[in-house]
Design an enzyme around this catalytic site. Structure first.
Site, PDB file in Angstrom:
ATOM      1  N   ARG A 624       0.199 -12.109   2.560  1.00  0.00           N
ATOM      2  CA  ARG A 624       1.317 -11.633   3.358  1.00  0.00           C
ATOM      3  C   ARG A 624       1.081 -10.197   3.802  1.00  0.00           C
ATOM      4  NH1 ARG A 624       4.170 -14.902   5.801  1.00  0.00           N
ATOM      5  NH2 ARG A 624       5.977 -13.498   5.787  1.00  0.00           N
ATOM      6  N   VAL A 625       1.578  -9.879   4.995  1.00  0.00           N
ATOM      7  CA  VAL A 625       1.423  -8.521   5.486  1.00  0.00           C
ATOM      8  C   VAL A 625       2.121  -7.541   4.546  1.00  0.00           C
ATOM      9  CG1 VAL A 625       2.041  -6.955   7.362  1.00  0.00           C
ATOM     10  CG2 VAL A 625       1.100  -9.198   7.873  1.00  0.00           C
ATOM     11  N   ASP A 626       3.240  -7.985   3.964  1.00  0.00           N
ATOM     12  CA  ASP A 626       3.891  -7.091   3.009  1.00  0.00           C
ATOM     13  C   ASP A 626       3.143  -7.055   1.687  1.00  0.00           C
ATOM     14  OD1 ASP A 626       4.584  -9.548   1.990  1.00  0.00           O
ATOM     15  OD2 ASP A 626       6.713  -9.377   2.428  1.00  0.00           O
ATOM     16  N   ASP A 627       2.081  -7.839   1.571  1.00  0.00           N
ATOM     17  CA  ASP A 627       1.181  -7.764   0.428  1.00  0.00           C
ATOM     18  C   ASP A 627      -0.103  -7.040   0.808  1.00  0.00           C
ATOM     19  OD1 ASP A 627       2.034 -11.012  -0.960  1.00  0.00           O
ATOM     20  OD2 ASP A 627       2.860  -9.033  -1.343  1.00  0.00           O
ATOM     21  N   VAL A 628      -0.073  -6.374   1.933  1.00  0.00           N
ATOM     22  CA  VAL A 628      -1.207  -5.543   2.328  1.00  0.00           C
ATOM     23  C   VAL A 628      -0.905  -4.117   1.891  1.00  0.00           C
ATOM     24  CG1 VAL A 628      -2.482  -4.582   4.273  1.00  0.00           C
ATOM     25  CG2 VAL A 628      -1.904  -7.004   4.245  1.00  0.00           C
TER      26      VAL A 628
END
Length: 756
Positions: A624-628
């Site tokens: 996920r982008v929020d896991d980048v």
């Protein structure tokens, strides 16, 4: 009532095929003929002769490249992998272990010969048509199903650009069909009623059952008649809170048969979460069971439902009927709390109804189901899927991504409370007339060999599961796998998150005996079905890569400004154009639908995931982008760091989150579960950090290694990263609801070890 015409209010205005079964070594990769502009792509068949190890390249027919095909046509003669690779090893399925970082796994010639898509040429031919003529491509496939009335002149109608008006996606509108009829009646009428539809395996070994297609149809009709009798009509919602009993797919199909909209809630969510969903969709009926055993633990589902119905009633939403199945293996009827006038025993009511029930024919764009998925903030999002496009897409993806044959026995370990259970336990397989295994219990109960015991018992040939389960079983040791035959297996599958290469290799080498291709699928609740996935037998696989797009899907990688990136790159994964299985809205909140998925990059569907594409066109999901994590300007995917950690021989599992760092902006915080018997030590901590430094770079080295006896997971195996972030940032008073965890005590253990 969920409006059948919600649209009116919101829809305004270089591959290769290996023909030799021997190992190929020391082959020089041929440079790609495709760089950036439209050109000619030549496909080669590689054949190897043992004498002298010579390689013969047979140039196939040339196919003209058009712009939208540039990335699928960029397959090289031999893909070179993602990253720096000094040499190439090609592995043929069934001939050698996939062990080295740079291994390429080629399909066995005999497997490819019988596959639905036997070569890159065939894939490209089909993919090209699906993009250039989507109406014709999907109309031809849709015509294989039963329609009471064919759709209108327009096969599809779409607007994915918020700048041009409201987002709308329609497929086969005006077509009249019923998905239950296509799942069941169609096969019975074709003379296949005696084929096994469902094998059911209970939590306790020795408890099992079967339903033929005729028997399944009869039971679906009985429940459908009951629902109609208690006032459920077309468009009404029915909330389903059941474990993996046969009654769960029966309930989904019964709702679909009468045009009701089912909303399955994973039977592990708390009463508060269930009440939220009840208050949002206002169901006529809630269907549950009194209790379930998962492993050795009894979960009192009816108590949870009672609490949720009380809460929803206090908030103005009352439900008049709670149909309850008596699951005798977990709890007796006499021990079940009961509210007279509302609660009804399934066994007392449903079997009294006729085994035939007229089908409610619906428009292709009428709602089929609601499935709530967690949002980053606020209430859960009610993802709404409609009937016709979803039916065609799930059936087609199931057939091709698993190379399904009528002789297969298929097992997907997912729960029907998630999208995987909708698309690839119930609808996709049954639309193909498949035999499906449904398992009630925990995958490691009574021991870590249970999965393979079940595979041997039912001769399972297609096994589809999550990377989390693969890593968990990998941690328990090969002995639990190798004591079983598993000879029936021919295709493996992975779903839910990016699978790290070391877990992929263990799955391939140990579970699949180095002979079963792995369909490492990328898709989402919102997409309805597979979007990027290997097609078994069609092209070489790279451990950890989802490879290439499915038919009709145009994956696009963009930068922060929404500019499409060409060739080898990393960025945000978007999709250009619609596909039949796409969700149509978020129930009751079309504005949130547009804001979340279509406004970030106008003109595209934004997946919320990061993705890398290597120079061979293979796609690598980075989470996920929020896991980048953004460390000193470096964008680092958590999946990439986790994969590096798990490659360490003493690391069984890892989960990485970002934490605030006064110098770097964000730091990398890694929760690490070690192989059984390995003690925590400072030396091991340094070794793990060094492993990441070597594989990715010094900038990706974890700032903190947090020893983790276990990770907080839902009962379906999903890691609850929200909880890990709170622990990492020491926001322990904001942990939130942990009731959905398989083992809530893990959270306390992690807190105790926070500063060790």
């Amino acid at each position: 009532m969920i409006s059948q015409s919600y649209n009116s209010a919101i829809l305004g205005g270089g591959g290769c095929e290996v023909s030799s079964p021997c190992k190929l070594e020391n082959i020089i990769a041929v440079n790609s003929l495709v760089k950036s502009s439209p050109s000619i792509s030549s496909f080669c068949q590689i054949s190897s002769r043992k004498s002298g190890g010579g390689v013969r390249l047979n140039m196939g027919s040339n196919l003209r490249t058009t712009n939208h095909l540039r990335h699928v046509e960029s397959m090289k003669i031999l893909p070179s992998g993602a990253g720096n690779i000094s040499s190439l090893n090609a592995v043929i399925l069934g001939e050698a272990l996939a062990s080295e970082e740079n291994d390429l796994v080629f399909p066995n010639g005999s497997f490819s010969a019988q596959a639905h898509v036997p070569s890159p040429e065939k894939y490209l031919e089909m993919y090209k048509r699906s993009i250039e003529d989507p109406a014709g491509f999907w109309a031809d496939i849709a015509s294989e199903f039963c329609w009471k009335q064919k759709w209108g002149e327009q096969v599809y109608n779409e607007n994915l650009d918020v700048r041009k008006g409201n987002i709308k996606i329609e497929w086969f509108k005006g077509g009249i069909t019923n998905i239950c009829y296509n799942c069941l009646d169609r096969h019975v009428e074709a003379g296949n009623g005696n084929n096994i539809a469902i094998y059911w395996e209970g939590n306790e070994p020795g408890f099992d059952g079967t339903l033929t297609y005729t028997q399944l149809l009869n039971q679906v009709c009985q429940l459908a008649n009951y629902l109609k009798d208690v006032g459920v009509k077309k468009g009404d919602a029915v909330v389903v809170y059941l474990p993996m009993l046969m009654e769960l797919p029966i309930t989904m199909l019964a709702c679909a048969r009468i045009g009701a909209v089912h909303s399955v809630v994973f039977a592990g969510f708390s009463s508060e979460s269930l009440a939220q969903r009840i208050m949002d969709c206002k169901p006529k009926v809630v269907i549950t069971c009194n209790a379930v055993k998962r492993g050795a633990k009894v979960i009192h589902l009816k108590d949870i439902v009672d609490a949720s119905l009380k809460e929803s009633a206090q908030n103005g939403v009352s439900v008049d009927v709670c149909l309850t199945y008596e699951n005798q293996s977990a709890m007796k009827r006499d021990d079940t709390k009961w509210q007279e006038g509302r609660d009804v025993w399934w066994q007392d009511a449903v079997p009294q109804y006729p085994t035939t029930c007229a089908v409610e024919w619906v428009d292709a764009e009428d709602p089929l189901f609601l499935l709530y998925t967690s949002g980053s903030t606020g209430k859960p999002k009610g993802v709404l899927h409609t009937t016709g496009g979803y039916m065609v897409y799930t059936a087609t993806t199931f057939k091709y991504a698993f190379d399904y044959k009528p002789s297969d026995v298929y097992w997907c370990t997912a729960d029907c409370g998630w999208i995987t259970g909708h698309s690839y336990v119930t609808y996709g397989p049954l639309l193909n007339g498949a035999t499906v295994l449904v398992y009630e219990g925990a995958p490691n109960y009574p021991d870590a060999g249970r999965c393979w015991d079940i595979v041997d018992k039912y001769n399972v040939s297609i096994f589809y599961t999550a990377p989390t389960l693969v890593r968990s079983l990998m941690r328990d040791g090969d002995q639990y796998v190798t004591r079983y035959s598993r000879k029936s297996l021919r295709v493996l599958g992975s779903v839910g998150e990016p699978i790290n290469p070391s877990a992929w290799r263990w799955f391939f080498n140990v579970v699949g005996d180095s002979r079963c291709p792995i369909s490492d699928t990328w898709w989402q609740t919102e997409t309805g079905g597979f979007m990027i996935t290997p097609l078994p037998g069609a092209w070489p696989q790279k451990p950890g890569s989802a490879t290439f797009p499915f038919f009709g899907v145009q994956p696009i990688i963009v930068d922060e400004k929404g500019v499409e990136l060409e060739g080898e790159c990393s960025g945000y994964l978007c999709v250009k154009g619609s596909w039949p299985g796409a969700f149509r809205t978020l129930y009751g909140d079309h504005e949130r639908y547009e804001t979340t998925y279509f406004k970030p990059f106008p003109g595209y569907y934004f997946s919320g995931d990061g993705c890398s594409r290597d120079k061979d066109g293979y796609h690598w999901l980075t989470g996920r982008v929020d896991d980048v994590i953004n460390v000193s300007g470096h964008r680092i995917g958590t999946a990439e760091v986790e994969s590096a950690l798990v490659s360490h021989p003493q690391c069984a599992e890892a989960a990485v989150v970002g934490v605030e760092h006064e110098v770097k902006g964000q730091g990398i915080y890694a929760f690490v579960t070690l192989v059984d018997g390995v003690p925590y030590s400072e030396e091991l901590r340094k070794s793990l950090v060094l492993t990441v430094r070597k594989q990715i770079g010094a900038f990706a080295a974890p700032d903190k290694i947090h020893w983790a006896p276990g990770l907080p997971k839902t009962r379906s195996g999903k890691i609850m990263r929200r909880i890990l972030r709170k622990i990492a940032s020491r926001q322990l008073d904001e942990l939130g609801d942990t009731s959905t965890l398989a083992d809530p005590s893990v959270v306390d253990q992690l807190i105790e070890l926070a500063d060790s």
